[in-house]
Design a protein around this motif. Structure first.
Motif, short mmCIF file in Angstrom:
data_model
loop_
_atom_site.label_atom_id
_atom_site.label_comp_id
_atom_site.label_asym_id
_atom_site.label_seq_id
_atom_site.Cartn_x
_atom_site.Cartn_y
_atom_site.Cartn_z
N SER A 133 -10.36 5.61 52.82
CA SER A 133 -10.15 6.13 54.17
C SER A 133 -11.02 7.31 54.52
N GLY A 134 -11.56 7.99 53.51
CA GLY A 134 -12.36 9.18 53.78
C GLY A 134 -11.53 10.38 54.14
N GLU A 135 -10.16 10.30 53.96
CA GLU A 135 -9.28 11.40 54.31
C GLU A 135 -8.96 12.24 53.07
N LEU A 136 -8.61 13.50 53.33
CA LEU A 136 -8.19 14.36 52.24
C LEU A 136 -6.80 13.96 51.76
N THR A 137 -6.63 13.85 50.47
CA THR A 137 -5.35 13.46 49.90
C THR A 137 -4.88 14.53 48.92
N ALA A 138 -3.64 14.96 49.04
CA ALA A 138 -3.11 16.00 48.16
C ALA A 138 -2.83 15.43 46.78
N VAL A 139 -3.25 16.15 45.74
CA VAL A 139 -3.00 15.69 44.38
C VAL A 139 -2.32 16.76 43.53
N GLN A 140 -2.12 17.97 44.07
CA GLN A 140 -1.48 19.04 43.31
C GLN A 140 -0.02 19.15 43.73
N ALA A 141 0.85 19.36 42.78
CA ALA A 141 2.27 19.46 43.07
C ALA A 141 2.59 20.78 43.76
N ILE A 142 3.58 20.73 44.65
CA ILE A 142 4.08 21.95 45.27
C ILE A 142 5.05 22.60 44.29
N THR A 143 4.73 23.78 43.86
CA THR A 143 5.52 24.44 42.82
C THR A 143 5.99 25.82 43.27
N GLU A 144 6.90 26.38 42.48
CA GLU A 144 7.37 27.74 42.72
C GLU A 144 6.23 28.73 42.62
N ASP A 145 5.25 28.44 41.76
CA ASP A 145 4.09 29.33 41.61
C ASP A 145 3.31 29.43 42.92
N LEU A 146 3.14 28.30 43.62
CA LEU A 146 2.44 28.32 44.90
C LEU A 146 3.22 29.14 45.93
N ARG A 147 4.54 29.02 45.90
CA ARG A 147 5.34 29.82 46.83
C ARG A 147 5.13 31.31 46.57
N ARG A 148 5.13 31.71 45.28
CA ARG A 148 4.93 33.12 44.95
C ARG A 148 3.54 33.60 45.37
N ARG A 149 2.55 32.75 45.18
CA ARG A 149 1.18 33.14 45.58
C ARG A 149 1.09 33.33 47.09
N PHE A 150 1.77 32.50 47.85
CA PHE A 150 1.79 32.64 49.31
C PHE A 150 2.49 33.94 49.71
N ILE A 151 3.63 34.23 49.08
CA ILE A 151 4.37 35.45 49.39
C ILE A 151 3.52 36.69 49.07
#
Length: 296
Positions: free
Chosen positions: A10-28
């Motif tokens: 499709s030529g579209e971006l596809t997510a391959v990384q899991a959404i984790t608590e670590d990502l939430r902390r990095r955003f905060i």
């Protein structure tokens, strides 16, 4: 491994990384906001991460976020749903900006806020009717007209009106400004630009009042018991409510805060960008600003 991969079909971006608590902390950690706002983000995103974990979802799709939104609607009041979904939108927006995940929450709406949850705004015609209802043949009338005009032009809060002194009006950068002490502020670093209409209204009031001491309150009481003293936020609310009723707008949903709501709403309807309106209205939380923007 890159978080976003290019699909060969499709030529579209596809997510391959899991959404984790670590990502939430990095955003905060990334957020540059007041502690109360950060706490709201953190609480909202813990709810999201918990939902994903409970349902065994590590790589959410847009459908998963819509299902999460429906879950919130079934279990929380509309204002909470609105805050949580706004936080989720900003979280996934940041993830995509960082190249960590596809923004699967873009433009997902939270909850329709019923009239009981929000104060109503006035149209520009209705606002003019309120201003026209104020009789300016007395000192009190001149004061009330100046208060109402300043509030709806500068998106002022009642606390900002109450704290204003005469000396807070200053010329700077070729503009006439009113420096204000807003909610949660220690000083008067913020300001609104006084338009010609507001300047004229304030000038006429101060001339009639014959105020000499610049440290006096900008808007003073005219009652016998506290003449010349500082108006309370309750008094300012009562003044606005009085003239709303006089103009024929006698609704529990129309209050002094409605003037601030009106200023923000009219600015957005005029095509101003939400970020510019957020700065104009001195709104610290992007969540609060998005509530206005998505309510249009």
């Amino acid at each position: 491994m890159h978080a976003l991969a290019l699909s060969q079909t499709s030529g579209e971006l596809t997510a391959v990384q899991a959404i984790t608590e670590d990502l939430r902390r990095r955003f905060i950690d990334y957020i540059d906001a007041k502690p109360q706002t950060i706490a709201t983000y953190s609480r909202a995103l813990r709810q999201l991460i918990g939902y994903l974990s409970t349902n065994g979802i590590s790589q959410p799709t847009r459908g998963d976020i819509l299902a999460y939104r429906d879950h919130l609607r079934q279990n929380y009041k509309p204002t909470t749903v609105q805050r949580y979904i706004t936080a989720s939108r900003l979280f996934f927006q940041w993830l995509e900006q960082e190249g960590l995940y596809q923004n699967v929450a873009s433009k997902i709406k939270g909850a329709k806020l019923e009239k009981g949850h929000r104060k109503e705004a006035l149209s520009s015609q209705q606002m003019k009717a309120v201003q026209d209802a104020v009789g300016r043949d007395s000192l009190q009338g001149l004061r009330d007209y100046a208060i109402i005009t300043a509030m709806v032009t500068g998106a002022l809060r009642t606390i900002e009106v109450a704290r204003a002194n005469i000396e807070d009006i200053r010329e700077a950068g070729g503009q006439r400004r009113l420096y204000i002490q807003g909610k949660g502020r220690d000083g008067k670093q913020e300001f609104i630009i006084l338009t010609a209409e507001v300047s004229t209204a304030i000038n006429e009031y101060l001339e009639a009042r014959q105020a000499g001491d610049p440290s006096q309150p900008l808007f003073a009481s005219t009652s016998n018991n506290s003449r010349g003293g500082r108006l309370s936020t309750r008094s300012i609310s009562g003044i606005v409510k009085q003239w709303l009723r006089k103009a024929g707008y006698d609704s529990d949903m129309l209050t002094a805060h409605s003037l601030r709501h009106t200023a923000i709403t009219l600015a957005l309807k005029a095509g101003q960008l939400p970020r510019a309106v957020q700065q104009f209205a001195r709104i610290n939380s992007p969540i609060v600003m998005e509530t206005y923007a998505h309510d249009m």
